[in-house]
Design a protein around this motif. Structure first.
Motif, PDB file in Angstrom:
ATOM      1  N   PRO A 387     -35.566  -0.200  88.105  1.00  0.00           N
ATOM      2  CA  PRO A 387     -35.505   1.202  88.142  1.00  0.00           C
ATOM      3  C   PRO A 387     -36.259   1.925  86.958  1.00  0.00           C
ATOM      4  O   PRO A 387     -36.488   3.167  86.953  1.00  0.00           O
ATOM      5  N   PHE A 388     -36.537   1.306  85.886  1.00  0.00           N
ATOM      6  CA  PHE A 388     -37.293   1.780  84.850  1.00  0.00           C
ATOM      7  C   PHE A 388     -38.611   2.409  85.149  1.00  0.00           C
ATOM      8  O   PHE A 388     -39.202   3.126  84.514  1.00  0.00           O
ATOM      9  N   PHE A 389     -39.291   1.868  86.294  1.00  0.00           N
ATOM     10  CA  PHE A 389     -40.371   2.278  86.708  1.00  0.00           C
ATOM     11  C   PHE A 389     -40.458   3.635  87.302  1.00  0.00           C
ATOM     12  O   PHE A 389     -41.323   4.325  86.695  1.00  0.00           O
ATOM     13  N   PRO A 390     -39.727   4.031  88.104  1.00  0.00           N
ATOM     14  CA  PRO A 390     -39.801   5.542  88.485  1.00  0.00           C
ATOM     15  C   PRO A 390     -39.190   6.438  87.327  1.00  0.00           C
ATOM     16  O   PRO A 390     -39.653   7.529  87.275  1.00  0.00           O
ATOM     17  N   ILE A 391     -38.110   5.894  86.629  1.00  0.00           N
ATOM     18  CA  ILE A 391     -37.757   6.656  85.471  1.00  0.00           C
ATOM     19  C   ILE A 391     -38.947   7.276  84.677  1.00  0.00           C
ATOM     20  O   ILE A 391     -38.932   8.285  84.172  1.00  0.00           O
ATOM     21  N   GLY A 392     -39.600   6.278  84.098  1.00  0.00           N
ATOM     22  CA  GLY A 392     -40.772   6.349  83.276  1.00  0.00           C
ATOM     23  C   GLY A 392     -41.782   7.215  83.971  1.00  0.00           C
ATOM     24  O   GLY A 392     -42.229   8.291  83.191  1.00  0.00           O
ATOM     25  N   LEU A 393     -41.966   7.242  85.360  1.00  0.00           N
ATOM     26  CA  LEU A 393     -43.008   8.365  86.020  1.00  0.00           C
ATOM     27  C   LEU A 393     -42.346   9.604  85.882  1.00  0.00           C
ATOM     28  O   LEU A 393     -43.218  10.639  85.731  1.00  0.00           O
ATOM     29  N   TYR A 394     -41.018   9.652  86.035  1.00  0.00           N
ATOM     30  CA  TYR A 394     -40.592  11.196  86.157  1.00  0.00           C
ATOM     31  C   TYR A 394     -40.748  11.682  84.679  1.00  0.00           C
ATOM     32  O   TYR A 394     -41.130  12.936  84.567  1.00  0.00           O
ATOM     33  N   ILE A 395     -40.518  10.926  83.666  1.00  0.00           N
ATOM     34  CA  ILE A 395     -40.741  11.560  82.618  1.00  0.00           C
ATOM     35  C   ILE A 395     -41.972  11.746  81.884  1.00  0.00           C
ATOM     36  O   ILE A 395     -42.280  12.891  81.472  1.00  0.00           O
ATOM     37  N   PHE A 396     -42.915  10.982  82.540  1.00  0.00           N
ATOM     38  CA  PHE A 396     -44.430  11.252  82.112  1.00  0.00           C
ATOM     39  C   PHE A 396     -44.767  12.570  82.870  1.00  0.00           C
ATOM     40  O   PHE A 396     -45.658  13.343  82.503  1.00  0.00           O
ATOM     41  N   ALA A 397     -44.343  12.491  84.212  1.00  0.00           N
ATOM     42  CA  ALA A 397     -44.706  13.930  84.971  1.00  0.00           C
ATOM     43  C   ALA A 397     -44.099  15.110  84.227  1.00  0.00           C
ATOM     44  O   ALA A 397     -45.087  16.156  84.176  1.00  0.00           O
ATOM     45  N   PHE A 398     -42.749  15.200  83.897  1.00  0.00           N
ATOM     46  CA  PHE A 398     -42.522  16.485  83.137  1.00  0.00           C
ATOM     47  C   PHE A 398     -42.804  16.583  81.985  1.00  0.00           C
ATOM     48  O   PHE A 398     -42.340  17.615  81.137  1.00  0.00           O
ATOM     49  N   THR A 399     -43.643  15.912  81.325  1.00  0.00           N
ATOM     50  CA  THR A 399     -44.023  15.983  79.884  1.00  0.00           C
ATOM     51  C   THR A 399     -45.737  16.266  80.014  1.00  0.00           C
ATOM     52  O   THR A 399     -46.106  16.253  78.697  1.00  0.00           O
ATOM     53  N   GLN A 400     -46.266  16.596  81.131  1.00  0.00           N
ATOM     54  CA  GLN A 400     -47.566  16.969  81.027  1.00  0.00           C
ATOM     55  C   GLN A 400     -47.723  18.424  80.909  1.00  0.00           C
ATOM     56  O   GLN A 400     -48.386  19.047  81.892  1.00  0.00           O
ATOM     57  N   PHE A 401     -47.553  18.783  79.600  1.00  0.00           N
ATOM     58  CA  PHE A 401     -47.712  20.011  79.285  1.00  0.00           C
ATOM     59  C   PHE A 401     -48.290  20.260  77.857  1.00  0.00           C
ATOM     60  O   PHE A 401     -48.242  19.308  76.971  1.00  0.00           O
ATOM     61  N   SER A 402     -49.405  20.945  77.549  1.00  0.00           N
ATOM     62  CA  SER A 402     -50.262  20.832  76.453  1.00  0.00           C
ATOM     63  C   SER A 402     -49.231  21.355  75.231  1.00  0.00           C
ATOM     64  O   SER A 402     -49.611  20.891  74.139  1.00  0.00           O
ATOM     65  N   PHE A 403     -48.261  22.106  75.308  1.00  0.00           N
ATOM     66  CA  PHE A 403     -47.303  22.175  74.015  1.00  0.00           C
ATOM     67  C   PHE A 403     -46.396  21.221  74.007  1.00  0.00           C
ATOM     68  O   PHE A 403     -45.510  21.408  72.883  1.00  0.00           O
ATOM     69  N   VAL A 404     -46.035  20.251  74.918  1.00  0.00           N
ATOM     70  CA  VAL A 404     -45.285  19.055  74.653  1.00  0.00           C
ATOM     71  C   VAL A 404     -46.152  17.979  73.691  1.00  0.00           C
ATOM     72  O   VAL A 404     -47.238  17.531  73.952  1.00  0.00           O
TER      73      VAL A 404
END
Length: 536
Positions: A387-404
């Motif tokens: 389950p860490f596989f999709p968890i990591g993908l969710y975190i990666f997706a929603f940290t894709q901002f230049s201000f992060v």
């Protein structure tokens, strides 16, 4: 009766198929049963040979030092091939600029390598039954090494694409044969550590190359990426040529039988494999049809195949996406954009360490079951860690901002690859335990799906993340991973029932009766015992 020569070859003879005699020195002139009454050898009266008890030439009886040397040589070969697989990714922009083609055209080299890896095993693996593993390894690795100058000195995109195709075709030996080779030399209760090491090297090497290849491209040019790997591969090939020995017991016995025939003049000595020999056409037909048949007729093999295909496809998707997102959001250079792969390497190391816990749980279940292996116990690691596989993908997706800060998506890569590692372990171990003699064909079918998706995803990765946006493209793949996440839980609770209904489930699990085995053998046209495990 003719006088036959003496031989010092140690063998066990089965002259009538029922009596086993231990013979040392094989002084055949004293044996009435090795020739017929009219003084001529009767080729219809076959004399089978087998390994003696504790025979030092039997790979299972090799010393621990020889076994670990062979395991290290295999892992080193897998390491070089894996590094070369992904080393091409950081060079695509430089190739496009130098050869005057689009970046999409340059990325086709990623497609051809993995596409060749997906179909190559179906054609190369059968040759192990004919000539043994050593010659297949050495020929494949030599040809793999010989392709590097073609890639390093290519002056047009066609040369690069064909070169990558040939690299994938010959380089697939680093995944398809290693599992079976480890089964040649390690008994079941000793094999878990060597297999874990191989799995670690196979995944680690694929994600490690971009960490240094970007700097090679920046400092000395993309062509030196190929020259560097050619030097490493060529050096290793020379070592393999000297130190790597044949590991397939059936082939060693065939070589021994040939020596006996030559030294004694008696043509009746045969190894079992010589009586089972099939034409190249039949071997290729069986290799291709069995894998595809099991893939589409066995739900376990199909759904595990889809799961591992998604995981591997995303690994290669991220070979394109990671440099894209870090350059786009944070303005990193080509060399620095490879540094986030260090996070993937860390996740891979954590996966390897936690794999020992999975082995511990499996051993506990085996002891509780009276020493009989329980395939579902192979799923503990996947249930807890996949389950860490999709968890990591969710975190990666929603940290894709230049201000992060860049550290946030980098941290997300650790659980992502950590989960992927346990998907690999669960898939191969569960398939091997559940399907026994058919497992190599089942894994070959799963490998077909895995490598084909790995071939396709780099072709649209850039367009997908640019078109959908980094966040929503990441969310989309995370949802796909979530959709397949229940697979290990379903099989843990229902796997025994599913296996009981399968014609091809391994008899070693105690669920497939003799009738099922007979039907399965007839349908697959397989009367020869396959190796329990196969590469990947």
């Amino acid at each position: 009766m003719p006088i036959l020569k003496k031989t010092g070859i140690r063998s066990t003879f089965f002259p009538d198929g029922s009596t086993q005699q231990q013979v040392e020195g094989a002084e055949h002139e004293q044996r009435e049963d090795v020739s017929t009454s009219d003084g001529k050898n009767d080729d219809n009266n076959i004399v089978l040979i087998a390994f003696e008890e504790n025979d030092p030439e039997n790979p299972l009886n090799w010393s621990k030092g020889r076994k670990w040397l062979t395991t290290t040589l295999l892992n080193s070969m897998t390491l070089i091939i894996g590094l070369s697989t992904s080393a091409y990714s950081p060079t695509t922009d430089a190739i496009a600029e130098d050869l005057g083609v689009s970046s999409e055209a340059a990325i086709v080299g990623m497609f051809t390598f993995n596409a060749a890896c997906s179909v190559g095993p179906l054609f190369l693996a059968p040759f192990c039954e004919m000539v043994g593993r050593r010659y297949v390894y050495l020929f494949g690795f030599f040809a793999f090494t010989a392709v590097f100058p073609m890639l390093a000195a290519g002056t047009n995109i066609g040369t690069m694409i064909v070169g990558r195709l040939l690299s994938g075709l010959f380089g697939c030996i680093g995944t398809i044969l290693v599992g079976g080779t480890l089964a040649d030399i390690w008994v079941d209760d000793e094999r878990s550590v060597p297999m874990s090491q191989f799995t670690f090297v196979a995944i680690f090497s694929t994600i490690a190359a971009p960490t240094y290849c970007g700097y090679i491209v920046e400092r000395v040019g993309y062509r030196w990426v190929e020259w560097v790997h050619m030097i490493a591969s060529g050096t290793l090939f020379l070592i393999e040529l000297v130190l790597f020995k044949e590991t397939r017991g059936a082939t060693i016995l065939a070589q021994r039988a040939k020596k006996l025939r030559k030294e004694t003049g008696d043509n009746r000595f045969r190894a079992p494999i010589e009586l089972e020999s099939e034409s190249v056409k039949m071997l290729l037909h069986k290799s291709c049809t069995r894998a595809i048949m099991l893939l589409f007729r066995e739900p376990v093999i199909l759904f595990f195949g889809l799961w591992i295909a998604l995981a591997w496809g995303l690994v290669f998707l991220f070979l394109t996406v990671i440099p894209l997102t870090y350059a786009g959001n944070h303005g990193w250079s080509t060399g620095n954009a490879g540094l986030p792969y260090i996070a993937l390497m860390i996740g891979c190391v954590l996966g390897y360490i936690s794999g020992y816990w999975s082995d511990y749980k499996y051993n506990q279940a085996t002891k509780a079951n009276g020493g009989r292996g329980v395939p579902e116990a192979r799923l503990y690691g996947a249930m807890f860690f996949a389950p860490f596989f999709p968890i990591g993908l969710y975190i990666f997706a929603f940290t894709q901002f230049s201000f992060v800060h860049w550290i946030a998506p980098t941290i997300a890569l650790v659980p992502m690859i950590f989960g992927i590692y346990h998907i690999f372990l669960a898939t191969y171990n569960y398939t091997s335990d559940s399907y026994g003699e058919y497992s190599s064909s089942g894994i070959a079918g799963q490998g077909l799906l895995r490598n084909m998706l790995g071939a396709v995803t780099p072709l649209f990765g850039s367009q997908m993340f640019h078109g959908m946006g980094y966040q929503f493209a990441g969310l989309f793949v995370a949802l796909l991973a979530t959709l397949l996440a229940p697979i290990p839980y379903v099989l843990f609770f229902k796997g025994k029932t599913i296996r009981a209904k399968s014609k091809f489930a391994s008899a070693t699990t105690g669920l497939a009766d003799e009738q099922h085995d007979t039907v399965a053998n007839a349908e697959l046209g397989n009367t020869v015992q396959e190796e329990k495990t196969a590469g990947n």
